[in-house]
Design an enzyme around this catalytic site. Structure first.
Site, PDB file in Angstrom:
ATOM      1  N   ARG A  57      40.463   5.267  80.868  1.00  0.00           N
ATOM      2  CA  ARG A  57      39.475   4.213  80.630  1.00  0.00           C
ATOM      3  C   ARG A  57      38.078   4.830  80.631  1.00  0.00           C
ATOM      4  NH1 ARG A  57      41.606  -0.555  84.754  1.00  0.00           N
ATOM      5  NH2 ARG A  57      43.649  -0.904  83.778  1.00  0.00           N
ATOM      6  N   ASP A  59      34.076   5.209  80.266  1.00  0.00           N
ATOM      7  CA  ASP A  59      32.968   4.322  80.610  1.00  0.00           C
ATOM      8  C   ASP A  59      32.096   4.034  79.396  1.00  0.00           C
ATOM      9  OD1 ASP A  59      33.767   4.256  83.251  1.00  0.00           O
ATOM     10  OD2 ASP A  59      32.396   5.848  83.883  1.00  0.00           O
ATOM     11  N   TYR A 117      38.252  16.907  79.538  1.00  0.00           N
ATOM     12  CA  TYR A 117      36.942  16.414  79.121  1.00  0.00           C
ATOM     13  C   TYR A 117      36.025  17.593  78.804  1.00  0.00           C
ATOM     14  CZ  TYR A 117      37.812  11.565  80.605  1.00  0.00           C
ATOM     15  OH  TYR A 117      38.301  10.285  80.731  1.00  0.00           O
ATOM     16  N   ARG A 205      30.927  12.878  85.503  1.00  0.00           N
ATOM     17  CA  ARG A 205      29.478  12.718  85.402  1.00  0.00           C
ATOM     18  C   ARG A 205      28.780  13.053  86.721  1.00  0.00           C
ATOM     19  NH1 ARG A 205      28.610   6.905  83.145  1.00  0.00           N
ATOM     20  NH2 ARG A 205      26.431   7.490  83.538  1.00  0.00           N
TER      21      ARG A 205
END
Length: 298
Positions: A57, A59, A117, A205
């Protein structure tokens, strides 16, 4: 009779409020499900919303080069026609690169063995209009890649990463396994990749914010290590902005898509010239370490 379809999906997350459907807000899931429902209306007793399931999911503002989604198809459209059919109905910011049939027990999220990522940083004195939607522009100080890479490498293995978990997570614990990391600098562009069996809410992040603090000399490698190893979430205050983050790919025990459709589909950005910011004047590891122990970021 239904069949389960797996999709490899790319999207520019700039104008979406993340993957997951939210009332009254633009999301990737809502756009994708609308296109699916137009092509394959569900029988009346089945709920048309929430019929697609993603591997992760993302952001608001986060991109994907190889998101994986599955849904159950009840109509006659063959799997090899789904990508073209959906792309004709989706907004230009979402594209399906591949569609295949999978067995019914297969699940885009629960069958995945890893997610990877990539975070992109433009470390230049000057802004760049064409990189702005897909990178974090850090222009104040030059980032030192070597201490950043050393700090990143220490994360490999199974650890408690509570320091990098945002509030609001539904996970029962904060342990996960980081399998691979990579940091490359070419000119003014840094590309940082992290692959793990799973990620905590906001993990990448928050981690990138701390790595940048190391690269700018605002905290030492020892301070970085102390914060995550001792789960000092209260000291991890800066999250990197979403636009630099992209879900690069999702791995499964048995690959299901053609290699060109899902592996490393995010281009690596390159600039012919380089104009890095100045080297930080306050790059004293002793000062950073003392500040870390005091619970303050210099």
């Amino acid at each position: 009779m239904s069949q389960r379809i797996a999709l490899c999906v790319q999207y520019d997350g700039s104008h979406f409020c993340g993957w997951q459907r939210q009332d009254g807000k633009p999301t990737v899931q809502a756009s994708l499900e609308q296109a699916i429902n137009n092509l394959d209306p569900l029988p009346g007793e089945l709920e048309p919303t929430g019929r697609s399931f993603a591997a992760g999911r993302t952001d608001a503002g986060v991109h994907a080069a190889g998101q994986v989604v599955h849904f159950d198809c009840h109509g006659p459209i063959p799997a090899d026609r789904w990508a073209a059919a959906l792309n004709g109905r989706l907004p230009a910011s979402i594209r399906v690169s591949a569609a295949v049939v999978v067995d019914a027990p297969w699940h885009a999220c629960f069958s995945a063995s890893y997610r990877r990522y990539r975070y992109t940083i433009l470390n230049s004195r000057r802004p760049n209009l064409f990189l702005a939607p897909f990178s974090w522009h850090r222009y104040q100080w030059q980032l030192e890649a070597e201490p950043m890479a050393r700090a990143l490498n220490e994360l490999v293995g199974t650890h408690d990463f509570a320091a990098f978990q945002k509030a609001g997570s539904s996970r029962s614990h904060s342990r996960t396994t980081v399998e691979e990391v990579d940091l490359q600098r070419e000119g003014d562009i840094l590309s940082i990749e992290i692959q793990a069996t799973g990620f905590l809410y906001g993990m990448v992040r928050l981690l990138m914010g701390q790595l940048v603090a190391v690269g700018e000399g605002r905290i030492s490698e020892a301070c970085f290590r102390k914060r995550w190893q001792e789960c000092q979430r209260q000291e991890v205050k800066e999250a990197a902005p979403p636009q630099g983050l992209c879900l690069l790919r999702v791995g499964y025990p048995q690959p299901i898509f053609p290699l060109a459709a899902w592996y490393d589909c995010l281009p690596r950005y390159r600039l012919e010239t380089s104009e890095p910011p100045p080297v930080a004047r306050l790059n004293s590891s002793s000062l950073s370490t003392r500040s870390c122990i005091a619970g303050q970021t210099p």
